[in-house]
Design an enzyme around this catalytic site. Structure first.
Site, PDB file in Angstrom:
ATOM      1  N   ASP A  15       0.861  -1.192   0.000  1.00 42.97           N
ATOM      2  CA  ASP A  15       0.000   0.000   0.000  1.00 42.97           C
ATOM      3  C   ASP A  15       0.896   1.239   0.000  1.00 42.97           C
ATOM      4  O   ASP A  15       1.771   1.387   0.845  1.00 42.97           O
ATOM      5  CB  ASP A  15      -0.890  -0.035   1.251  1.00 42.97           C
ATOM      6  CG  ASP A  15      -1.961   1.030   1.232  1.00 42.97           C
ATOM      7  OD1 ASP A  15      -3.148   0.686   1.286  1.00 42.97           O
ATOM      8  OD2 ASP A  15      -1.605   2.237   1.181  1.00 42.97           O
ATOM      9  N   ASP A  59      -4.126   2.395  -4.920  1.00 40.60           N
ATOM     10  CA  ASP A  59      -2.730   2.362  -4.439  1.00 40.60           C
ATOM     11  C   ASP A  59      -2.397   1.095  -3.661  1.00 40.60           C
ATOM     12  O   ASP A  59      -1.480   1.089  -2.855  1.00 40.60           O
ATOM     13  CB  ASP A  59      -2.450   3.599  -3.579  1.00 40.60           C
ATOM     14  CG  ASP A  59      -2.972   3.469  -2.158  1.00 40.60           C
ATOM     15  OD1 ASP A  59      -3.999   2.779  -1.961  1.00 40.60           O
ATOM     16  OD2 ASP A  59      -2.348   4.038  -1.251  1.00 40.60           O
ATOM     17  N   GLU A  60      -3.173   0.019  -3.867  1.00 47.35           N
ATOM     18  CA  GLU A  60      -2.847  -1.192  -3.101  1.00 47.35           C
ATOM     19  C   GLU A  60      -3.043  -2.464  -3.915  1.00 47.35           C
ATOM     20  O   GLU A  60      -3.873  -2.505  -4.830  1.00 47.35           O
ATOM     21  CB  GLU A  60      -3.669  -1.253  -1.811  1.00 47.35           C
ATOM     22  CG  GLU A  60      -5.138  -1.086  -2.031  1.00 47.35           C
ATOM     23  CD  GLU A  60      -5.940  -1.217  -0.737  1.00 47.35           C
ATOM     24  OE1 GLU A  60      -5.788  -2.220  -0.028  1.00 47.35           O
ATOM     25  OE2 GLU A  60      -6.749  -0.313  -0.488  1.00 47.35           O
TER      26      GLU A  60
HETATM   27  P1  TTP Z   1      -5.286   4.938   1.430  1.00 50.00           P
HETATM   28  O1  TTP Z   1      -4.239   3.941   1.032  1.00 50.00           O
HETATM   29  O2  TTP Z   1      -6.324   4.523   2.394  1.00 50.00           O
HETATM   30  O3  TTP Z   1      -4.575   6.213   2.079  1.00 50.00           O
HETATM   31  P2  TTP Z   1      -3.206   6.903   1.734  1.00 50.00           P
HETATM   32  O4  TTP Z   1      -2.433   6.165   0.692  1.00 50.00           O
HETATM   33  O5  TTP Z   1      -3.442   8.342   1.400  1.00 50.00           O
HETATM   34  O6  TTP Z   1      -2.442   6.869   3.116  1.00 50.00           O
HETATM   35  P3  TTP Z   1      -1.779   5.622   3.855  1.00 50.00           P
HETATM   36  O7  TTP Z   1      -0.325   5.977   3.977  1.00 50.00           O
HETATM   37  O8  TTP Z   1      -2.446   5.546   5.180  1.00 50.00           O
HETATM   38  O9  TTP Z   1      -2.007   4.422   3.001  1.00 50.00           O
HETATM   39  O10 TTP Z   1      -6.013   5.483   0.156  1.00 50.00           O
HETATM   40  C1  TTP Z   1      -5.347   5.693  -1.092  1.00 50.00           C
HETATM   41  C2  TTP Z   1      -5.851   6.948  -1.750  1.00 50.00           C
HETATM   42  O11 TTP Z   1      -7.261   6.878  -1.920  1.00 50.00           O
HETATM   43  C3  TTP Z   1      -5.582   8.214  -0.941  1.00 50.00           C
HETATM   44  O12 TTP Z   1      -4.292   8.763  -1.188  1.00 50.00           O
HETATM   45  C4  TTP Z   1      -6.712   9.103  -1.375  1.00 50.00           C
HETATM   46  C5  TTP Z   1      -7.861   8.159  -1.723  1.00 50.00           C
HETATM   47  N1  TTP Z   1      -8.851   8.141  -0.613  1.00 50.00           N
HETATM   48  C6  TTP Z   1      -9.961   8.988  -0.698  1.00 50.00           C
HETATM   49  O13 TTP Z   1     -10.124   9.715  -1.695  1.00 50.00           O
HETATM   50  N2  TTP Z   1     -10.861   9.010   0.342  1.00 50.00           N
HETATM   51  C7  TTP Z   1     -10.706   8.231   1.466  1.00 50.00           C
HETATM   52  O14 TTP Z   1     -11.541   8.278   2.387  1.00 50.00           O
HETATM   53  C8  TTP Z   1      -9.575   7.337   1.539  1.00 50.00           C
HETATM   54  C9  TTP Z   1      -9.368   6.466   2.743  1.00 50.00           C
HETATM   55  C10 TTP Z   1      -8.675   7.342   0.475  1.00 50.00           C
HETATM   56 MG    MG Z   2      -2.177   4.093   0.847  1.00 47.59          MG
END
Ligand code: TTP
Ligand code: MG
Length: 362
Positions: A11, A109-110
């Site tokens: 991720d 992103d995962e």
């Molecule tokens: P995530 O992987 O949940 O968050 P992240 O990559 O920003 O942070 P982390 O380091 O904790 O993984 O989500 C990936 C992308 O999806 C994030 O950059 C933006 C989008 N997203 C939204 O638009 N709304 C949301 O509520 C979430 C959780 C994510």
């Molecule tokens: Mg992320």
């Protein structure tokens, strides 16, 4: 074979914000908040994500942008550039898929990788994960966190355990100790409603759930009760699936101002449908069910759905059905804050590739 598997979950860290920081070096090291326009604290809509610098101020995904502004007025607020994120995502996924026997993208992103036949043991998998982290960083200048576990459930929780740029290995013998102290909310499928119910039953941690009387769980939650109980014991036999099926496609939006103007609401429905309809066409996707979501000014939220007797990809049918479903919520003296339209019951065309997640509009 589901025994003795070694699964990785990768991720990206603060994905949208990290991409912006990469594009503009001036943003590096600063609190960057991606989401709706904050309008000096009067903005509506939510935070998509925040850089780790902004998270130190308490800013989090899905938080109202007005609250983010209160917590971090000095933050740098940007609107999302979805196309850029999707291009970067595709490049990263290309790197990742090379590392596994099986690859499954689950969000922008995962991804999961099944590396059971690529490595000898969990230590070997950790070395492989470090190589992945380095390659992603060297090629794309972005950091990711990796979780390793005997199944997808554990791998996903592990990647979230140490962020950013973390690596967490959970061997089969450590699964129960790893899971026990985590809040139940971390389990896949446990949303706010289940969480509240469980809390009322005195169940706060995954360990509490694993020990809870199974019969009682089934009585309260039905089949989901016994599934939850399995998950809480670290059991997850789901495979890493090459082709990931999306369940729905749609959009939602928060109005600039709460409104009870039917015309405005119907226009918003037209716009939302126009906005996502190309995804159906370009992906050769048909649907059978139209769903709407309405949130009133006090955040009370309602959903309605109508299932057709046939599959279609017709834009006008989505618009008409969504309006028909919305009608009873209008002209009752209450103002609406948010409207969403989604289609589900999908029939995916043969050419359908790995599909993008349901994109959230901030
Ligand atoms: P995530 O992987 O949940 O968050 P992240 O990559 O920003 O942070 P982390 O380091 O904790 O993984 O989500 C990936 C992308 O999806 C994030 O950059 C933006 C989008 N997203 C939204 O638009 N709304 C949301 O509520 C979430 C959780 C994510
Ligand atoms: Mg992320």
């Amino acid at each position: 074979m589901t025994d003795n598997r070694i699964i990785l979950h990768i991720d990206l860290d603060a994905f949208y914000a990290a991409v912006e920081q990469r594009s503009n070096p001036e943003l590096k090291g600063n609190p960057v908040i991606i989401g709706a326009d904050p309008k000096s604290g009067k903005g509506r809509g939510v935070v998509s994500t925040a850089s780790y610098e902004a998270r130190e101020f308490g800013v989090r995904s899905a938080m109202p942008i007005s609250r983010a502004w209160k917590l971090c007025p000095q933050g740098i607020y940007l609107r999302p550039s979805f196309e850029l994120y999707e291009t970067v995502s595709a490049k990263i996924m290309e790197i990742l898929r090379e590392y596994g026997d099986k690859f499954e993208q689950v969000g922008i992103d995962e991804a999961f990788l099944d590396v059971s036949n690529k490595v000898n043991d969990f230590d070997d998998a950790a070395k492989l994960s470090n190589r992945i982290k380095k390659e992603v960083f060297n090629k794309e200048k972005l950091t990711c966190s990796v979780g390793i576990g005997p199944n997808k459930l554990i791998a996903k929780l592990a990647s979230d355990y140490q962020k950013p740029y973390g690596l967490t290995v959970v061997k089969p013998e450590d699964v129960i100790n790893f899971l026990s102290p985590l809040p139940v909310r971390k389990l896949i499928g446990v949303g706010p409603k289940t969480e509240i119910k469980l809390k009322e039953m005195g169940v706060k941690t995954i360990g509490d759930l694993a020990r809870y009387n199974k019969g009682m769980l089934i009585k309260t939650f039905g089949k989901w009760g016994s599934e939850m109980r399995e998950l809480s014991n670290g059991i997850d036999n789901s495979e890493v699936m090459e082709e990931h099926e999306i369940k729905s496609v749609g959009r939602e939006l928060t109005f600039e101002e709460d409104t009870n103007d039917s015309e405005l609401i119907f226009k918003a429905i037209d716009k939302l449908v126009d906005d996502f309809h190309y995804e159906l066409i370009s992906g050769h996707i048909q649907f059978k069910t139209v769903n709407i979501k309405i949130r009133y000014e006090n955040f009370e939220t309602h959903t309605r759905a109508k299932t057709l007797e046939f599959y279609t990809d017709d834009k006008q049918i989505i618009k008409d059905t969504a309006k028909q479903l919305t009608q009873p919520f209008l002209n009752i003296g209450r103002k609406i804050r948010l409207i969403g339209v989604r289609v589900s019951g999908l029939n995916l065309g043969e050419k359908q590739k790995i599909l993008k997640e349901f994109r959230r509009i901030p």
